[in-house]
Design a protein around this motif. Structure first.
Motif, PDB file in Angstrom:
ATOM      1  N   ARG A  27       5.434  -5.481   1.613  1.00  0.00           N
ATOM      2  CA  ARG A  27       4.867  -4.650   0.569  1.00  0.00           C
ATOM      3  C   ARG A  27       3.374  -5.028   0.365  1.00  0.00           C
ATOM      4  NH1 ARG A  27      10.462  -4.441  -2.344  1.00  0.00           N
ATOM      5  NH2 ARG A  27      10.844  -2.023  -2.051  1.00  0.00           N
ATOM      6  N   PRO A  33       1.617   1.510   2.957  1.00  0.00           N
ATOM      7  CA  PRO A  33       2.412   1.039   1.988  1.00  0.00           C
ATOM      8  C   PRO A  33       3.668   1.830   1.627  1.00  0.00           C
ATOM      9  CG  PRO A  33      -0.044   1.005   1.220  1.00  0.00           C
ATOM     10  CD  PRO A  33       0.231   1.804   2.613  1.00  0.00           C
ATOM     11  N   ASP A  37       7.309   0.239   1.686  1.00  0.00           N
ATOM     12  CA  ASP A  37       8.247   0.507   0.814  1.00  0.00           C
ATOM     13  C   ASP A  37       9.582   1.042   1.106  1.00  0.00           C
ATOM     14  OD1 ASP A  37       8.378   0.337  -2.275  1.00  0.00           O
ATOM     15  OD2 ASP A  37       8.716   2.408  -2.366  1.00  0.00           O
TER      16      ASP A  37
END
Length: 67
Positions: A27, A33, A37
């Motif tokens: 992460r 990103p 996630d």
């Protein structure tokens, strides 16, 4: 990031700790990103379901990489 001082090589992390440490690094460092996630969330669900409980290190690494 974890320091590469060799200290972690001498001890085997319990699976939950190894997985959560890996997910935190994913992460924090993955270039996309939102992708990190989603992947981490999928792994967390598998961890909670106990899918990693009885795996040795190579099998755990293979399954995490595949996920």
């Amino acid at each position: 990031m974890l320091a590469d001082d060799g200290a972690l090589a001498a001890r085997q992390l319990p699976v939950p700790e190894a997985v959560t440490t890996t997910l935190a690094l994913l992460r924090a460092n993955y270039v996309f990103p939102e992708v990190a996630d989603r992947a981490a969330t999928a792994v967390e669900a598998r961890l909670a379901a106990g899918e990693y409980d009885d795996l040795d290190e190579p099998a755990l690494a293979e399954l995490l990489t595949a996920t």
